[in-house]
Design a protein around this motif. Structure first.
Motif, PDB file in Angstrom:
ATOM      1  N   GLN A  85       0.827  -1.281   0.365  1.00  0.00           N
ATOM      2  CA  GLN A  85      -0.429   0.048  -0.063  1.00  0.00           C
ATOM      3  C   GLN A  85       0.543   1.392   0.324  1.00  0.00           C
ATOM      4  N   LEU A  86       0.734   1.711  -1.472  1.00  0.00           N
ATOM      5  CA  LEU A  86       1.717   3.154  -1.614  1.00  0.00           C
ATOM      6  C   LEU A  86       0.745   4.088  -0.461  1.00  0.00           C
ATOM      7  N   PRO A  87       2.081   5.206  -0.022  1.00  0.00           N
ATOM      8  CA  PRO A  87       0.704   6.631   0.376  1.00  0.00           C
ATOM      9  C   PRO A  87       0.173   7.374  -0.125  1.00  0.00           C
ATOM     10  N   PRO A  88      -1.150   7.516   0.101  1.00  0.00           N
ATOM     11  CA  PRO A  88      -2.130   8.567  -0.828  1.00  0.00           C
ATOM     12  C   PRO A  88      -1.580   9.832  -1.631  1.00  0.00           C
ATOM     13  N   ASP A  89      -0.562  10.214  -0.793  1.00  0.00           N
ATOM     14  CA  ASP A  89      -0.046  11.728  -0.672  1.00  0.00           C
ATOM     15  C   ASP A  89       0.655  11.506  -2.668  1.00  0.00           C
ATOM     16  N   PHE A  90       1.682  10.350  -2.610  1.00  0.00           N
ATOM     17  CA  PHE A  90       1.743   9.940  -3.409  1.00  0.00           C
ATOM     18  C   PHE A  90       0.916   9.333  -4.461  1.00  0.00           C
ATOM     19  N   LEU A  91       0.005   8.133  -4.394  1.00  0.00           N
ATOM     20  CA  LEU A  91      -0.898   8.202  -5.224  1.00  0.00           C
ATOM     21  C   LEU A  91      -1.404   9.570  -6.026  1.00  0.00           C
ATOM     22  N   MET A  92      -2.056  10.373  -5.754  1.00  0.00           N
ATOM     23  CA  MET A  92      -2.419  11.432  -5.927  1.00  0.00           C
ATOM     24  C   MET A  92      -0.838  12.169  -6.982  1.00  0.00           C
ATOM     25  N   GLU A  93      -0.276  12.038  -6.240  1.00  0.00           N
ATOM     26  CA  GLU A  93       0.313  13.203  -6.976  1.00  0.00           C
ATOM     27  C   GLU A  93       0.648  11.712  -8.014  1.00  0.00           C
ATOM     28  N   LYS A 141      11.998  -0.023   1.176  1.00  0.00           N
ATOM     29  CA  LYS A 141      11.297  -0.884   0.744  1.00  0.00           C
ATOM     30  C   LYS A 141       9.610   0.030   0.155  1.00  0.00           C
ATOM     31  N   GLU A 142       9.614   0.859   0.766  1.00  0.00           N
ATOM     32  CA  GLU A 142       8.911   2.340   0.261  1.00  0.00           C
ATOM     33  C   GLU A 142       8.809   2.599  -1.393  1.00  0.00           C
ATOM     34  N   TYR A 143      10.399   2.959  -0.953  1.00  0.00           N
ATOM     35  CA  TYR A 143      11.623   4.051  -2.271  1.00  0.00           C
ATOM     36  C   TYR A 143      11.072   2.425  -3.214  1.00  0.00           C
ATOM     37  N   TYR A 144      11.155   1.260  -3.193  1.00  0.00           N
ATOM     38  CA  TYR A 144      11.331   0.504  -3.699  1.00  0.00           C
ATOM     39  C   TYR A 144      10.156   0.435  -4.865  1.00  0.00           C
ATOM     40  N   TYR A 145       9.429  -0.006  -3.876  1.00  0.00           N
ATOM     41  CA  TYR A 145       7.917  -0.333  -4.420  1.00  0.00           C
ATOM     42  C   TYR A 145       7.142   1.330  -4.899  1.00  0.00           C
ATOM     43  N   LYS A 146       7.477   2.862  -4.997  1.00  0.00           N
ATOM     44  CA  LYS A 146       7.148   4.180  -5.503  1.00  0.00           C
ATOM     45  C   LYS A 146       7.684   3.491  -6.893  1.00  0.00           C
ATOM     46  N   LYS A 147       9.006   3.542  -7.044  1.00  0.00           N
ATOM     47  CA  LYS A 147       9.710   3.815  -7.892  1.00  0.00           C
ATOM     48  C   LYS A 147       9.639   2.222  -9.116  1.00  0.00           C
ATOM     49  N   LYS A 148       9.750   1.172  -8.516  1.00  0.00           N
ATOM     50  CA  LYS A 148       8.731   0.317  -9.617  1.00  0.00           C
ATOM     51  C   LYS A 148       7.167   1.235 -10.153  1.00  0.00           C
ATOM     52  N   TYR A 149       6.283   1.509 -10.293  1.00  0.00           N
ATOM     53  CA  TYR A 149       4.781   2.474  -9.794  1.00  0.00           C
ATOM     54  C   TYR A 149       5.748   3.485 -10.917  1.00  0.00           C
ATOM     55  N   LEU A 150       6.092   4.067 -10.727  1.00  0.00           N
ATOM     56  CA  LEU A 150       7.429   5.264 -11.772  1.00  0.00           C
ATOM     57  C   LEU A 150       7.440   4.443 -13.124  1.00  0.00           C
ATOM     58  N   GLN A 151       7.944   3.150 -13.099  1.00  0.00           N
ATOM     59  CA  GLN A 151       8.936   2.401 -14.107  1.00  0.00           C
ATOM     60  C   GLN A 151       7.735   2.099 -14.780  1.00  0.00           C
ATOM     61  N   ARG A 152       6.758   2.072 -14.223  1.00  0.00           N
ATOM     62  CA  ARG A 152       5.787   0.992 -15.540  1.00  0.00           C
ATOM     63  C   ARG A 152       5.029   2.331 -16.338  1.00  0.00           C
ATOM     64  N   ILE A 153       4.478   3.471 -15.135  1.00  0.00           N
ATOM     65  CA  ILE A 153       4.283   4.783 -16.303  1.00  0.00           C
ATOM     66  C   ILE A 153       4.942   4.577 -17.133  1.00  0.00           C
ATOM     67  N   LEU A 154       7.062   4.791 -17.145  1.00  0.00           N
ATOM     68  CA  LEU A 154       8.094   5.490 -18.445  1.00  0.00           C
ATOM     69  C   LEU A 154       7.767   4.184 -19.333  1.00  0.00           C
ATOM     70  N   ASP A 155       7.153   2.508 -18.588  1.00  0.00           N
ATOM     71  CA  ASP A 155       7.194   2.016 -19.637  1.00  0.00           C
ATOM     72  C   ASP A 155       6.090   1.678 -20.478  1.00  0.00           C
ATOM     73  N   ARG A 156       5.145   2.570 -20.245  1.00  0.00           N
ATOM     74  CA  ARG A 156       3.947   2.740 -20.697  1.00  0.00           C
ATOM     75  C   ARG A 156       4.702   3.515 -22.061  1.00  0.00           C
ATOM     76  N   LEU A 157       4.972   5.079 -21.118  1.00  0.00           N
ATOM     77  CA  LEU A 157       5.354   6.313 -22.390  1.00  0.00           C
ATOM     78  C   LEU A 157       5.924   6.261 -23.165  1.00  0.00           C
ATOM     79  N   GLU A 158       6.855   4.837 -23.064  1.00  0.00           N
ATOM     80  CA  GLU A 158       8.061   4.791 -24.009  1.00  0.00           C
ATOM     81  C   GLU A 158       7.441   3.225 -25.004  1.00  0.00           C
ATOM     82  N   GLY A 159       6.162   2.660 -24.452  1.00  0.00           N
ATOM     83  CA  GLY A 159       5.781   1.774 -25.576  1.00  0.00           C
ATOM     84  C   GLY A 159       4.481   1.810 -26.497  1.00  0.00           C
TER      85      GLY A 159
END
Length: 159
Positions: A85-93, A141-159
């Motif tokens: 569960q990522l923090p709500p403020d991060f998810l909103m951003e 661990k939280e950083y790892y999941y946040k980064k993973k989340y951001l990477q999925r967005i970048l992958d969509r952008l590039e794909g």
């Protein structure tokens, strides 16, 4: 035996790439299946298994994200397919970024990634298997999941 023990290196969130390369070559010389063709079937199978482990370890250690994941798993702080569960403020951003995806988004995502890295950088840089606290590792661990989340967005952008 974990991969750090196999490579005879200390547990770390950042593996020294020079040491990694040297250890890999030495382990391949020691366990490569081609060197066991005249040995028993058991010894051949054992060499093949160890060689496979060496290759898997190298793949993990070459990726900083995979190394972090591996250490967190060793410490029992991260499970495969965990619903973190990522923090709500991060998810909103991130949701706002996601809605406005454009050519500038990559730059914004990279900036956000740098921001989320800053608080854990000292932990990652100065990790000590004996003294780094569980609390610090949970921040990683939280950083790892946040980064993973951001990477999925970048992958969509590039794909």
């Amino acid at each position: 035996m974990n991969y750090f023990e196999l490579f005879e290196i200390p547990v770390s969130l950042q593996v020294d790439k020079n040491i990694l390369s040297k250890k890999y070559v030495a382990l391949q010389k020691k366990y490569h299946p081609d060197f066991f063709t005249q040995e028993t079937e058991y010894e051949q199978a054992d060499a093949l298994e160890k060689s496979s482990q060496v290759n898997k370890a190298l793949k993990i250690f070459k990726s900083s994200d995979e190394t972090i994941k591996y250490v967190l798993q060793l410490k029992g702080l991260l499970e495969e397919e965990e619903k973190y569960q990522l923090p709500p403020d991060f998810l909103m951003e991130v949701m706002e970024l996601n809605e406005e995806l454009s050519t500038d988004s990559t730059e914004q995502i990279n900036k956000l990634e740098a921001e989320i890295y800053q608080p854990v950088k000292p932990i990652i840089d100065h990790f000590n298997n004996d003294t780094t606290t569980t609390e610090d590792l949970l921040k990683v661990k939280e950083y790892y999941y946040k980064k993973k989340y951001l990477q999925r967005i970048l992958d969509r952008l590039e794909g």
